[in-house]
Design a protein around this motif. Structure first.
Motif: not given
Length: 172
Positions: A144-149
């Motif tokens: 999930r860390l690469p996702n946008d806000k």
């Protein structure tokens, strides 16, 4: 619905506003959600309780979600993680495949990942952790860390929804 759950639902329906507020706050710390849940009483059955919980949650906005996320402890330091995952073998002993104890490397990576997540998104990593090992939590965090806000806010809100459903079940 079991007889025990029916009794719990009846108690919830009959509780004072203050008592019901306290009980719902244990499930989710968004004041908007809690107020909607208290106001919608009485609930006919467990299904209507769960349906209203979802509808109330979906009617909320980012500020309300962030308020709910703040009700969770941050998994941010290694000592806390060591304590959380110290007994994973014992807890999983009844399952078909035992969960390995969290390695120091996994704990360190999870603590760093949580710090990175908070820095990037401005809120803590929220996941319905029931039954998940430290390694599984780390894999989810890394995915999930690469996702946008915006994507991550939606993901965290969905995880929060899963959490309050588990807590509503326990409440009954």
């Amino acid at each position: 619905m079991s007889l025990e759950n029916l009794k719990g639902l009846n108690n919830l329906n009959k509780a004072s506003v203050e008592q019901a507020t306290h009980r719902f706050m244990q499930c989710c710390t968004s004041n908007g959600w809690v107020n909607a849940m208290v106001a919608a009483r009485p609930y006919a059955d467990e299904r209507s309780l769960n349906e209203h919980a979802d509808a109330a949650w979906q009617a909320l906005g980012e500020v309300d979600y962030l308020e709910a996320f703040e009700g969770h402890p941050q998994i941010g330091n290694v000592d806390t993680l060591r304590a959380k995952y110290a007994n994973t073998k014992a807890l999983a002993s009844g399952e078909q495949s035992a969960v390995n104890e969290a390695s120091e490397q996994v704990l360190q990576a999870l603590a760093q990942g949580n710090a990175d997540y908070l820095k990037k998104f401005g809120f803590i990593f929220i996941v319905c952790a029931t039954g998940k090992s430290a390694a599984q939590m780390l894999a989810l965090l890394e995915a999930r860390l690469p996702n946008d806000k915006a994507t991550e806010l939606a993901n965290a809100a969905e995880e929060q929804r899963k959490i309050f459903h588990l807590r509503l079940e326990k409440l009954l």
